[in-house]
Design a protein around this motif. Structure first.
Motif, PDB file in Angstrom:
ATOM      1  N   PHE A 132       0.842  -1.198   0.000  1.00  0.00           N
ATOM      2  CA  PHE A 132       0.000   0.000   0.000  1.00  0.00           C
ATOM      3  C   PHE A 132       0.869   1.237   0.000  1.00  0.00           C
ATOM      4  O   PHE A 132       2.057   1.188   0.308  1.00  0.00           O
ATOM      5  N   GLU A 133       0.243   2.348  -0.352  1.00  0.00           N
ATOM      6  CA  GLU A 133       0.937   3.632  -0.456  1.00  0.00           C
ATOM      7  C   GLU A 133       0.916   4.361   0.879  1.00  0.00           C
ATOM      8  O   GLU A 133      -0.096   4.377   1.575  1.00  0.00           O
ATOM      9  N   LEU A 134       2.046   4.961   1.200  1.00  0.00           N
ATOM     10  CA  LEU A 134       2.151   5.883   2.326  1.00  0.00           C
ATOM     11  C   LEU A 134       2.415   7.279   1.762  1.00  0.00           C
ATOM     12  O   LEU A 134       2.713   7.426   0.578  1.00  0.00           O
ATOM     13  N   GLU A 135       2.375   8.278   2.627  1.00  0.00           N
ATOM     14  CA  GLU A 135       2.646   9.641   2.174  1.00  0.00           C
ATOM     15  C   GLU A 135       4.062   9.746   1.613  1.00  0.00           C
ATOM     16  O   GLU A 135       4.355  10.584   0.778  1.00  0.00           O
ATOM     17  N   TYR A 136       4.968   8.899   2.071  1.00  0.00           N
ATOM     18  CA  TYR A 136       6.383   9.009   1.730  1.00  0.00           C
ATOM     19  C   TYR A 136       6.936   7.756   1.058  1.00  0.00           C
ATOM     20  O   TYR A 136       8.133   7.518   1.070  1.00  0.00           O
ATOM     21  N   GLY A 137       6.068   6.912   0.488  1.00  0.00           N
ATOM     22  CA  GLY A 137       6.549   5.703  -0.188  1.00  0.00           C
ATOM     23  C   GLY A 137       5.528   4.587  -0.134  1.00  0.00           C
ATOM     24  O   GLY A 137       4.328   4.840  -0.091  1.00  0.00           O
TER      25      GLY A 137
ATOM     26  N   ALA B 158       4.629   0.487   1.535  1.00  0.00           N
ATOM     27  CA  ALA B 158       4.883  -0.446   2.630  1.00  0.00           C
ATOM     28  C   ALA B 158       4.102  -1.724   2.354  1.00  0.00           C
ATOM     29  O   ALA B 158       3.238  -1.767   1.475  1.00  0.00           O
ATOM     30  N   THR B 159       4.386  -2.750   3.140  1.00  0.00           N
ATOM     31  CA  THR B 159       3.708  -4.032   3.028  1.00  0.00           C
ATOM     32  C   THR B 159       3.356  -4.505   4.423  1.00  0.00           C
ATOM     33  O   THR B 159       4.163  -4.376   5.347  1.00  0.00           O
ATOM     34  N   ILE B 160       2.127  -5.019   4.581  1.00  0.00           N
ATOM     35  CA  ILE B 160       1.767  -5.695   5.824  1.00  0.00           C
ATOM     36  C   ILE B 160       1.334  -7.114   5.488  1.00  0.00           C
ATOM     37  O   ILE B 160       0.887  -7.392   4.371  1.00  0.00           O
TER      38      ILE B 160
END
Length: 175
Positions: free
Chosen positions: A92-97, A99-101
């Protein structure tokens, strides 16, 4: 007791322009922490749930205590490569890149009703990814409960617009 009084605000952390809402001051006070857990437990009783899930890592602090008090299984939603068995994963997208869960494939059964608990919601990207991850397993997200909602960042609205039930204990502006 006003739980907001126990949240420390730290300007320019982790980077300039961010006002960080720190829960460590809430959890180090035994009465404030107990009140927080009790409020989440009371709200949780409004839902028929089979399991409680939490997002790494601060969500674990609250959800594990709630799962214990409600006598429900507690499921960890972890960052990539932290779980030893077969996993479902979502990027998924974060404000700064990005990530994966991940979650173990055997964590949920089809039609399990799951409550997700986390410390804070900002834009809602991580929470939405957590819901999708749980739904990939065949389970249903019944609701989210957050300790803090950064209301002007739109995370709760984002989840509500996707037909999730969302509650929070306290609110702050995100900026």
């Amino acid at each position: 007791m006003n739980l907001k009084d126990f949240i420390r605000s730290i300007p320019d952390y982790p980077k300039k322009g961010i006002l960080f809402r720190d829960i460590t001051t809430l959890i180090k006070d035994e009465k404030a922490f107990a009140e927080t857990i009790n409020q989440i437990v009371q709200r949780s009783k409004n839902y028929k749930i089979d399991k409680i899930a939490a997002i790494e890592s601060r969500g674990f602090v609250f959800a594990s205590a709630v799962a214990y008090l409600l006598n429900k299984p507690f499921i960890l939603l972890r960052k990539k490569n932290k779980l030893p068995a077969d996993v479902h994963s979502i990027d998924f997208e974060l404000e700064y890149g990005t990530a994966t869960i991940e979650v173990h494939k055997d964590s949920f059964k089809k039609n399990d009703k799951v409550l997700i608990i986390d410390d804070l919601i900002a834009t809602g990207g991580t929470a939405e990814a957590a819901a999708k991850l749980i739904e990939t397993s065949g389970a249903t997200v019944v609701a989210f409960i957050f300790v803090i909602n950064l209301y002007d960042l739109g995370g709760c609205k984002n989840l509500i617009d996707k037909n999730y039930l969302v509650e929070n204990l306290i609110e702050f502006p995100g900026h």
